[in-house]
Design a protein around this motif. Structure first.
Motif, PDB file in Angstrom:
ATOM      1  N   ASP A 299       0.911  -1.318  -0.197  1.00 60.06           N
ATOM      2  CA  ASP A 299       0.074   0.122  -0.032  1.00 60.06           C
ATOM      3  C   ASP A 299       1.074   1.256   0.071  1.00 60.06           C
ATOM      4  N   ALA A 300       0.987   1.996  -1.093  1.00 59.03           N
ATOM      5  CA  ALA A 300       1.689   3.226  -1.191  1.00 59.03           C
ATOM      6  C   ALA A 300       1.578   4.257  -0.351  1.00 59.03           C
ATOM      7  N   THR A 301       0.261   3.969   0.348  1.00 62.79           N
ATOM      8  CA  THR A 301       0.042   5.393   1.261  1.00 62.79           C
ATOM      9  C   THR A 301       0.918   5.567   2.420  1.00 62.79           C
ATOM     10  N   ILE A 302       1.674   4.337   2.662  1.00 59.14           N
ATOM     11  CA  ILE A 302       2.701   4.305   3.607  1.00 59.14           C
ATOM     12  C   ILE A 302       3.819   5.294   3.320  1.00 59.14           C
ATOM     13  N   VAL A 303       3.870   5.722   2.037  1.00 61.10           N
ATOM     14  CA  VAL A 303       4.887   6.583   2.058  1.00 61.10           C
ATOM     15  C   VAL A 303       4.598   8.243   2.827  1.00 61.10           C
ATOM     16  N   LEU A 304       3.290   8.359   2.996  1.00 60.51           N
ATOM     17  CA  LEU A 304       3.041   9.789   3.648  1.00 60.51           C
ATOM     18  C   LEU A 304       3.508   9.441   5.107  1.00 60.51           C
ATOM     19  N   SER A 305       3.217   8.417   5.738  1.00 63.28           N
ATOM     20  CA  SER A 305       3.127   8.014   7.016  1.00 63.28           C
ATOM     21  C   SER A 305       4.748   8.007   7.430  1.00 63.28           C
ATOM     22  N   ARG A 306       5.704   7.249   6.447  1.00 63.22           N
ATOM     23  CA  ARG A 306       6.993   7.326   6.681  1.00 63.22           C
ATOM     24  C   ARG A 306       7.891   7.915   5.915  1.00 63.22           C
ATOM     25  N   ILE A 307       7.205   9.347   5.644  1.00 62.05           N
ATOM     26  CA  ILE A 307       7.916  10.115   4.591  1.00 62.05           C
ATOM     27  C   ILE A 307       9.314  10.730   5.498  1.00 62.05           C
ATOM     28  N   THR A 308       9.452  10.657   6.782  1.00 59.92           N
ATOM     29  CA  THR A 308      10.827  11.139   7.481  1.00 59.92           C
ATOM     30  C   THR A 308      11.820  10.082   7.522  1.00 59.92           C
ATOM     31  N   MET A 309      11.485   8.919   7.294  1.00 55.00           N
ATOM     32  CA  MET A 309      12.409   8.069   7.088  1.00 55.00           C
ATOM     33  C   MET A 309      13.605   8.193   6.254  1.00 55.00           C
ATOM     34  N   THR A 310      14.784   7.794   6.514  1.00 49.67           N
ATOM     35  CA  THR A 310      15.765   7.735   5.289  1.00 49.67           C
ATOM     36  C   THR A 310      15.532   6.952   3.973  1.00 49.67           C
ATOM     37  N   ASP A 311      15.997   7.047   3.208  1.00 50.79           N
ATOM     38  CA  ASP A 311      15.974   5.808   1.847  1.00 50.79           C
ATOM     39  C   ASP A 311      16.430   4.680   2.558  1.00 50.79           C
ATOM     40  N   ALA A 312      17.442   4.648   3.327  1.00 55.43           N
ATOM     41  CA  ALA A 312      17.727   3.209   3.685  1.00 55.43           C
ATOM     42  C   ALA A 312      16.905   2.430   4.480  1.00 55.43           C
ATOM     43  N   ARG A 313      16.165   3.254   5.604  1.00 55.54           N
ATOM     44  CA  ARG A 313      15.336   2.398   6.501  1.00 55.54           C
ATOM     45  C   ARG A 313      13.965   2.455   5.699  1.00 55.54           C
TER      46      ARG A 313
END
Length: 326
Positions: A299-313
């Motif tokens: 589910d691509a909406t996790i991008v919004l809730s995890r937006i502050t994560m680094t790319d690696a994480r």
């Protein structure tokens, strides 16, 4: 100098004695020497002469050279920075270093408790500051700004260093009306207005009517924000006032709504809940992560809730997909 007729007329009217100078033995050597000293392009040299025709009557060795050396030494300017200052304020070539520039630099540095590096930054970014009067222009302006926003000395310093162009604005006709309009539009308290300005000093240089207000109206309309919601977005992301709605915010919102199949109310709720979403790059943050989610069947909406994560994480969390292993 490839002067236009109008430019030639301006030079002669401003410096009539030039008609009595010998071109071969006076004007040409002076122009060549100054151009060589500062490594000016033809266009830059033309600008200097047209802006300050009196330079044609000054000696490089006994007048211009010593004052440029003194200015360069006082501010520890590189050759490129010195050239930028002169091109930005050609009149500096006619100023006395000892009786004009030096006292001005000392006074500005003292008033704002600037380090040498900070003073250099202010002058390089705003060469015309050397042409402003301390007591009738700069100091009253600083006092008024400090009083209006209840700034500490350190906060005033930080604001000016971040946005030296503030010193070139009229407080009465530019700064004060813009602050009043912004405060009224968003119903900001004095403390909230102060917070916004400390985060984004460049807002002082924006026209409220032609820049800030249209952007706020467009954002509010696009997301159907209430006044309270718009205020929250600005308070939590003051830099949004500096974003272009047409080239930055609008395409970003359109992409998110389309790529994530979000209804307007859901998109609005996400932005109001976490306004810094608007500060992330469409092409470098949102799109690559959404594409990766689609490829992984997540589910691509996790991008919004995890937006502050680094790319690696973030990618490591995509259930062991090939991209997640990067």
């Amino acid at each position: 100098l490839a002067l236009s007729d109008a430019q030639l007329r301006k030079v002669v009217v401003a410096q009539p004695p030039v008609l009595g100078y010998s071109f071969k033995s006076n004007i040409a050597p002076s122009v060549d020497a100054l151009q060589s000293e500062l490594k000016l392009s033809e266009a830059q040299m033309r600008k200097v002469v047209v802006s300050q025709p009196g330079v044609l009557g000054l000696s490089i060795t006994s007048n211009i050279g010593p004052k440029l050396n003194a200015l360069q030494s006082r501010l520890a300017l590189s050759d490129e920075e010195l050239r930028k200052v002169v091109v930005g304020l050609p009149q500096v070539l006619s100023y006395s270093f000892e009786s004009n520039m030096a006292p001005k630099l000392d006074g500005l540095q003292s008033r704002l408790a600037l380090s040498d590096a900070q003073l250099r930054k202010v002058v390089v970014l705003l060469p015309p500051v050397l042409g402003l009067s301390l007591h009738s222009n700069i100091f009253p302006k600083l006092d008024a700004l400090q009083s209006r926003l209840a700034l500490s000395d350190a906060e005033l310093q930080r604001m000016v260093v971040a946005r030296p162009q503030t010193l070139s604005l009229s407080f009465e006709s530019n700064v004060a009306p813009s602050l009043d309009a912004l405060q009224s539009r968003l119903a900001l308290s004095d403390e909230e207005l102060r917070k916004v300005l400390l985060t984004l000093p460049s807002v002082l240089g924006l026209s409220f009517e032609t820049n800030v207000s249209p952007s706020l109206d467009a954002l509010q309309s696009r997301l159907a924000l209430s006044d309270a919601q718009l205020k929250r977005v600005v308070l939590l992301l003051p830099t949004v006032l500096g974003y272009s709605f047409e080239s930055n915010i609008s395409p970003k919102l359109d992409y998110l709504q389309s790529a994530l199949a979000l209804p307007l109310d859901a998109l609005r709720d996400r932005v109001v809940r976490f306004p810094p979403l608007l500060g992330y790059s469409h092409t470098q943050r949102f799109q690559p992560r959404i594409d990766a989610c689609h490829a992984a069947g997540v589910d691509a909406t996790i991008v919004l809730s995890r937006i502050t994560m680094t790319d690696a994480r973030f990618y490591a969390a995509l259930d062991g997909s090939g991209r997640g292993a990067e």
